[in-house]
Design a protein around this motif. Structure first.
Motif, PDB file in Angstrom:
ATOM      1  N   MET A  93      -9.064   1.759  -8.989  1.00 49.54           N
ATOM      2  CA  MET A  93      -8.137   2.438  -8.089  1.00 49.54           C
ATOM      3  C   MET A  93      -8.651   3.825  -7.754  1.00 49.54           C
ATOM      4  O   MET A  93      -9.551   4.352  -8.391  1.00 49.54           O
ATOM      5  N   CYS A 139       1.599  12.671  -3.009  1.00 45.11           N
ATOM      6  CA  CYS A 139       0.614  12.218  -3.999  1.00 45.11           C
ATOM      7  C   CYS A 139      -0.704  12.955  -3.805  1.00 45.11           C
ATOM      8  O   CYS A 139      -1.336  13.394  -4.762  1.00 45.11           O
ATOM      9  N   ARG A 166      -0.336  -3.055  -7.753  1.00 48.03           N
ATOM     10  CA  ARG A 166      -1.788  -2.867  -7.710  1.00 48.03           C
ATOM     11  C   ARG A 166      -2.307  -2.374  -9.058  1.00 48.03           C
ATOM     12  O   ARG A 166      -3.358  -2.801  -9.530  1.00 48.03           O
ATOM     13  N   LEU A 201       6.305   5.489  -1.454  1.00 49.36           N
ATOM     14  CA  LEU A 201       5.586   6.477  -2.231  1.00 49.36           C
ATOM     15  C   LEU A 201       5.084   7.474  -1.192  1.00 49.36           C
ATOM     16  O   LEU A 201       4.402   7.081  -0.244  1.00 49.36           O
ATOM     17  N   TYR A 235       2.546   0.037  -5.602  1.00 44.53           N
ATOM     18  CA  TYR A 235       1.643   0.795  -6.470  1.00 44.53           C
ATOM     19  C   TYR A 235       1.613   0.169  -7.859  1.00 44.53           C
ATOM     20  O   TYR A 235       0.552  -0.045  -8.442  1.00 44.53           O
ATOM     21  N   GLU A 236       2.802  -0.141  -8.373  1.00 43.47           N
ATOM     22  CA  GLU A 236       2.865  -0.770  -9.699  1.00 43.47           C
ATOM     23  C   GLU A 236       2.155  -2.121  -9.693  1.00 43.47           C
ATOM     24  O   GLU A 236       1.456  -2.480 -10.641  1.00 43.47           O
ATOM     25  N   TYR A 267       4.245   8.934 -10.465  1.00 42.46           N
ATOM     26  CA  TYR A 267       4.544   8.309  -9.166  1.00 42.46           C
ATOM     27  C   TYR A 267       6.032   8.100  -8.967  1.00 42.46           C
ATOM     28  O   TYR A 267       6.516   8.086  -7.842  1.00 42.46           O
ATOM     29  N   ASP A 315      -4.535   7.536  -6.613  1.00 47.26           N
ATOM     30  CA  ASP A 315      -3.699   6.568  -7.338  1.00 47.26           C
ATOM     31  C   ASP A 315      -3.705   6.866  -8.840  1.00 47.26           C
ATOM     32  O   ASP A 315      -2.684   6.780  -9.503  1.00 47.26           O
ATOM     33  N   SER A 338       0.801  -1.225   0.000  1.00 46.02           N
ATOM     34  CA  SER A 338       0.000   0.000   0.000  1.00 46.02           C
ATOM     35  C   SER A 338       0.830   1.270   0.000  1.00 46.02           C
ATOM     36  O   SER A 338       0.317   2.330  -0.330  1.00 46.02           O
TER      37      SER A 338
END
Lengths: 370, 505
Positions: B354, B379, A225, B374, A222-223, B365, B358, A216
Motif C-alpha cells: 500500500m 489523509c 484493501r 475517507l 480502505y479496510e 483513518y 495509506d 478507493s
C-alpha cells in the motif's frame, strides 16, 4: 550466464497499462493474420468485418454493450472478492442462483407493474447470489476453507437445480411436453435504451462506479484493501478479518446474482440451464485483466464484448467457428500477456556472484536520509 | 590464517546482501574447517540466516564469494548447492507430510529402477549407520518433531552432503533429543563432514561445537577457533557487543511520574501452544525508558503482543493509565494512549504494497472520515505532516511503501505511532537492521519521548542500546521476569541473568 527474471514493478502507471493492453491486442491480431492467411482468408476483410460488427453503427455498438453488461457485472463480482485477495470462481453458479430466485419472485408476483416487479426481481437476484455464497463465505472466514473450491463446486449444484426445476416443479404446463420453465412476465423485460441495449447496461455502469469509489475512497474500502494486502497490519489496525472476508464474498456473490437477474430480464425470456452462458467464468478473466480494479473492469468488459461480437460475425464470411474461437482466444491471450508485462518488468540477472569480495559498489547517496 | 582456500569446507568471503529496506550482510565472512561443528552466532537480524541462505543457493550475494570444498561456486539455485554437497535443515521442516520417511528422504534424488522396498532398505541402512532411528515406511505426519528432524538430516546424508547447515535445531526438541542430536552431529564431524550450527542456546553451543563465528549487524565481529578457550559469558559479550559505543550518552535521569502501563499476573501461550509468558508483573511510569533484556525467544515477542492487544493473555490484566484494557482491541488501546512499534515492521506495522499515504493513516483513518468517505486531502495532509516532522525521505506519497529504505520505513512507522501523542510507547527491536543514521534517529526519538513524559518499554537484543537508553532494565528468561537492574549495571551481570535465569546477587 545472464538469466531473465520477472520483477514486480513498484508502480503501475495507467498510461503504461493502456499501452501494454493495446500492444498485446495488436500483436495478437498480427499473429491471427498469419492464421487467417494459412486458412485462406483475407485478414483485412475479416478484421474489417470484426470491427464493423462490433463498433460501427448503433445496432453494432448496442450489441457489444449488451454483451459487455453481464461480463462487467461478473467481472465486478470477481474483482470485489479479488480486492481482498479472495477468488470467487463460482460467479457462474451465483448468476444461476440469482436468476432462480428472481424467477420465483416473478411467478409469485406477476400481477405487479413493470418497474416494481423488475426492482423486486433485482433484489431477489442479489439475495439468490448471496445465498449460494453463504456457505463458502462462512467456511472461508471461520474455518479457512479455500473459497476457490467451494464456490466452483456450487456452480454445478446451481445448474442442476435449474435442470430439476425445468423438468419438475416449474415445468411449463403449456410447453407441449418440452422441459422448459414458463417465460418471465412481459412487463418484467428491462426497458430498452437504443438498439439492442437496455437499462441493464446502466445498472452495471452504476455499480462499477459505486464500487470503484467505495474501494478507493471510503474507510470501508480502505479496510478492505488493508485486510487484502497485509492481514497482520489489518489486525494491528483493529480491523476484523472475518467480517471483511464475509463482506467481500457475500457482496461478490450478490453482484453475480444481480448479473443473473439482469440477464434473465434483459436478454433471456425464461430461466434455463444455459442462461449464464459462461459469463460468470469469463468474469474471472475480465477481473484478472483489470487487475482486480472495478474501474478497469468497465474497459476490459467492453473490449471483451466487442471481441465476442466480432468473432461471431466473421463466421458469415465463411470463417469456421473453430478459427473464430482461436482468434478470440489469441486476442485475450495477447491482452493477458500484456498484463504480465505492465505489472512486471524483465530483469536480466547479473552473473550469479556479482563482484569479487571486497569490491563495493558506491552506495547510493539518495538511499538513506541524512 | 594464511592457509590455502582448499583447507576450508566452506568459505563465505566478504558477503554483502541487501533487501529492500534492510542491510542483511555487510562484508561478513564465514570459514569452516572440514570435520568440525561450527557455531554461527549473533542476535536476530545479525545476518546468520542470510549467510546460510547464500551458502544454500537461496540468495545470491550482492558482493562476495562462495567457496565450498576448495572451489569457488556460483550457485544459481538450491539445487546447485545440494549438488555441491551443502545440506540445509531449516527451522520449519520441508517434508511432505503424506509421504513416508523413505519417500521424503529420496524425493528428487531417488535411484532409478529400484523397488520401494529396496529403497526403504537402503534408507534403513543409512539411518542405522548414523544412529538416526526412523522407520522408513511410516508417513511423516505421524512423526514427532524430533523424528522429523532426523528425517531432514537423513535427507542431507542421502545426498551425501559434506556440509550440513542446521538453523536453530534444538528449538523443537526435548532436552533428551537435543543431547542425542549433539552426539549424531559429532559422529558426522568425525567422518570429515562439517556442520554449521545456528543457535541462541549458548550452553548447547559450548557443549557440542568446536569453533564459532559471531555476526553483529551483518559483519563478522569475532571468530573463535577453539571453543574450549572461551566461556559462555565471553561468547555472549561478543554477540551483543560490550564496547559501550552506543550512539548516545545516557540521557540525564528525568523525573518519573505516574504509572502509565501496568501488567499484573500475565500468563500467555505462544504460537506452538506452549506457555510463553508466566506470571509477568511490570509497570512503566511516565518519563522513563524500561528496557527488556533477554536472549531471543524468551517471551519478548509475546509480551509485546499481549500489551498491544494482538495476543489475548490466558490470565492477568493489562492497564493503560489505570484503565483495564485486557479486553480492548489494538485500535482501542491506541486511542487510550498506547502506541506500538512492532518487531515486524513491514508486514505488521506497515502494509508493503500500500502507498505511503495509506500506511500513514493505519492508526488514524477512522478520524479522517467525512461521512462514509475517507477524506483524501486530510489523509494527504496528515501524511505530509509526518514526513516533514520525522524527516522521512520519500518519493511520491502514492507509491507503494516497500520502496523506502529501512531507516525511512521506521521513521514513518514511529512517527505515525507518536502522532497520536501516546502516554506509553512499546518499541520492539526499533533499530534492528538500520544503518548508523537510522539507529541514531530512532534512538533520538525515544529519548525525546521520554523527556516529553512518555513511558517507553524498549524491547531489544542490542545490549549497548539498552544500557545506553534505559532507566531500568528487566531481564526475561523463559517467559518470566527474573531480575530488575538500575542503569549502572554491568553488561556481565545482566548477561549472567539473561543466560541462566538466576540473577547473581
Amino acid at each position: 550466464m545472464r538469466r531473465p527474471a520477472l520483477v514486480r514493478r513498484d508502480r503501475v502507471v495507467p498510461a503504461t497499462q493502456a499501452l501494454g493492453f493495446f500492444v498485446g491486442i495488436v500483436v495478437a491480431l498480427l499473429l491471427g493474420a498469419v492464421l487467417l492467411i494459412v486458412s485462406d482468408h483475407s485478414p483485412a476483410e475479416v478484421y474489417e468485418r470484426m470491427f464493423d460488427s462490433a463498433f460501427r453503427g448503433t445496432d453494432s455498438l448496442s450489441r457489444t454493450l449488451g454483451r459487455a453488461t453481464p461480463l462487467a457485472l461478473a467481472g465486478l463480482s470477481v474483482a470485489v472478492a479479488g480486492s481482498m485477495g479472495l477468488w470467487n470462481i463460482g460467479a457462474e453458479g451465483q448468476m444461476m442462483a440469482g436468476a432462480i430466485v428472481a424467477t420465483g419472485v416473478a411467478m409469485m408476483a406477476d400481477g405487479l407493474s413493470g418497474p416494481l416487479l423488475i426492482a423486486l426481481m433485482m433484489v431477489a437476484g442479489v439475495a439468490g447470489g448471496m445465498v449460494l455464497m453463504v456457505g463458502p463465505a462462512l467456511a472461508r472466514s471461520h474455518l479457512g476453507v479455500s473459497e476457490i473450491i467451494t464456490t466452483l463446486m456450487l456452480v454445478y449444484v446451481a445448474i442442476r437445480v435449474v435442470e430439476w426445476l425445468e423438468t419438475g416443479p416449474w415445468k411449463d404446463p403449456e410447453s407441449f411436453g418440452f422441459a422448459v420453465i414458463e417465460p418471465v412476465p412481459e412487463q418484467a423485460a428491462l426497458p430498452g435504451l437504443f438498439g439492442r441495449a437496455n437499462i441493464g447496461m446502466l445498472i452495471a455502469l452504476g455499480l462499477l462506479i459505486v464500487f470503484s469509489v467505495a474501494v478507493s475512497r471510503t474507510a470501508w474500502g480502505y479496510e478492505l484493501r488493508l485486510a487484502g494486502s497485509s492481514p497482520d497490519t489489518a489486525r494491528y489496525a483493529g480491523v476484523s478479518l472475518r467480517r471483511k472476508i464475509l463482506a467481500a464474498l457475500l457482496l461478490s456473490g450478490g453482484i453475480a446474482g444481480l448479473a443473473g437477474a439482469v440477464q434473465l430480464t434483459g436478454s433471456a425470456t425464461r430461466l434455463e440451464s444455459g442462461l449464464s452462458n459462461g459469463y460468470g467464468f469469463a468474469g474471472i478473466i475480465v477481473a484478472a485483466l483489470a487487475l482486480m480494479r472495478p474501474s478497469g473492469v468497465a474497459v476490459v468488459a467492453f473490449v471483451f464484448g466487442a471481441v465476442q461480437v466480432g468473432g461471431q460475425s466473421i463466421q458469415t464470411l465463411g470463417v469456421s467457428s473453430a478459427i473464430s474461437d482461436i482468434l478470440q482466444a489469441m486476442i485475450l491471450f495477447g491482452a493477458l500477456v500484456a498484463v504480465v508485462f505492465f505489472s512486471y518488468r524483465v530483469r536480466w540477472s547479473a552473473p550469479s556472484v556479482g563482484l569479487p569480495a571486497g569490491v563495493r559498489e558506491e552506495p547510493d547517496p539518495s538511499a538513506e536520509a541524512a | 590464517m594464511a592457509s590455502s582456500d582448499a583447507d576450508y569446507a566452506v568459505w563465505l568471503r566478504g558477503i554483502d546482501k541487501q533487501f529492500p529496506g534492510v542491510i542483511a550482510c555487510a562484508g561478513a565472512d564465514l570459514r569452516v574447517r572440514p570435520g568440525t561443528i561450527h557455531a554461527l552466532l549473533g542476535e536476530n537480524g545479525a545476518g546468520k540466516t542470510t549467510m546460510v541462505n547464500v551458502l544454500a543457493g537461496v540468495y545470491r550475494p550482492d558482493v562476495g564469494e562462495v567457496w565450498v570444498s576448495g572451489r569457488r561456486r556460483f550457485f544459481q539455485s538450491p539445487a546447485d548447492a545440494i549438488q555441491a554437497g551443502v545440506g540445509m535443515v531449516y527451522q520449519e521442516f520441508r517434508l511432505v507430510p503424506t509421504l513416508t520417511v523413505a519417500e521424503n528422504i529420496v524425493l528428487g534424488a531417488a535411484p532409478r529402477l529400484l523397488r520401494g522396498s529396496e529403497i526403504e532398505q537402503r534408507v534403513a541402512e543409512l539411518s542405522a549407520t548414523y544412529g538416526l532411528a526412523a522407520d522408513p515406511a511410516r508417513p511423516v505426519w505421524q512423526l514427532s518433531m524430533g523424528e522429523r528432524q532426523r528425517v531432514e538430516i537423513l535427507k542431507a546424508l542421502w545426498r551425501n552432503a559434506s556440509v550440513l547447515v542446521m538453523d536453530e535445531p534444538t528449538a523443537v526438541l526435548t532436552p533428551g533429543e537435543a543431547a542425542e542430536l549433539g552426539s549424531t552431529l559429532q559422529a558426522m564431524a568425525s567422518e570429515g563432514r562439517s556442520v554449521i550450527y545456528i543457535s541462541h542456546k549458548l550452553d548447547q553451543v559450548v557443549a557440542f561445537c568446536d569453533e564459532a563465528t559471531v555476526l553483529r549487524r551483518g559483519k563478522t565481529v569475532a571468530t573463535v577457533d577453539n571453543l574450549d578457550d572461551v566461556d559462555l559469558h565471553e561468547l555472549a559479550e561478543m554477540m551483543v557487543g560490550s564496547s559501550q559505543s552506543g550512539a548516545l550518552g545516557r540521557p540525564p535521569p528525568g523525573e518519573t511520574g505516574h504509572e502509565v502501563l501496568r501488567l499484573q499476573g500475565i500468563h500467555a501461550v505462544g504460537d506452538r501452544g506452549l506457555p510463553a509468558l508466566t506470571d509477568i508483573d511490570l509497570t512503566v511510569r511516565s518519563g522513563e525508558i524500561v528496557g527488556i533484556v533477554g536472549v531471543s525467544g524468551n517471551g519478548q515477542k509475546e509480551l509485546a503482543e499481549v500489551i498491544s492487544g494482538l495476543r489475548p493473555p490466558a490470565e492477568g490484566q493489562v492497564a493503560v493509565k489505570g484503565q483495564d484494557v485486557t479486553e480492548a482491541s489494538p485500535s482501542d488501546r491506541y486511542r487510550l494512549g498506547l502506541a506500538y512499534v512492532p518487531e515486524d515492521r513491514l508486514g505488521m506495522g506497515l502494509a508493503p504494497k500500500m502507498s505511503v499515504v495509506d500506511n500513514s493513516v493505519v492508526r488514524s483513518y477512522r478520524s479522517q472520515r467525512r461521512g462514509v468517505f475517507l477524506s483524501m486531502s486530510r489523509c494527504l495532509e496528515f501524511c505530509r505532516g509526518l514526513v516533514e516532522r520525522f524527516g522521512v525521505r520519500v518519493g511520491r506519497l502514492n507509491d507503494p511503501i516497500a520502496g523506502l529504505s529501512g531507516g525511512n520505513l521506521q521513521r514513518l512507522l514511529l512517527g505515525r505511532e507518536l502522532a497520536g501523542q501516546p502516554s506509553v510507547l512499546v518499541a520492539a527491536q526499533p533499530s534492528r537492521g538500520l544503518d548508523v543514521q537510522g539507529v541514531a534517529a530512532i534512538q533520538g526519538h525515544l529519548v525525546d519521548q521520554r523527556a516529553g513524559g512518555v513511558g517507553v518499554l524498549l524491547i531489544s537484543e542490542d545490549l549497548d542500546e539498552l544500557l545506553a537508553l534505559s532507566d531500568r532494565l528487566l531481564v526475561m528468561f523463559e517467559g518470566r521476569i527474573v531480575g530488575e537492574y538500575g542503569p549502572d549495571v554491568t553488561p556481565r551481570t545482566i548477561l549472567g541473568a539473561a543466560m541462566s535465569g538466576n540473577p547473581p546477587t
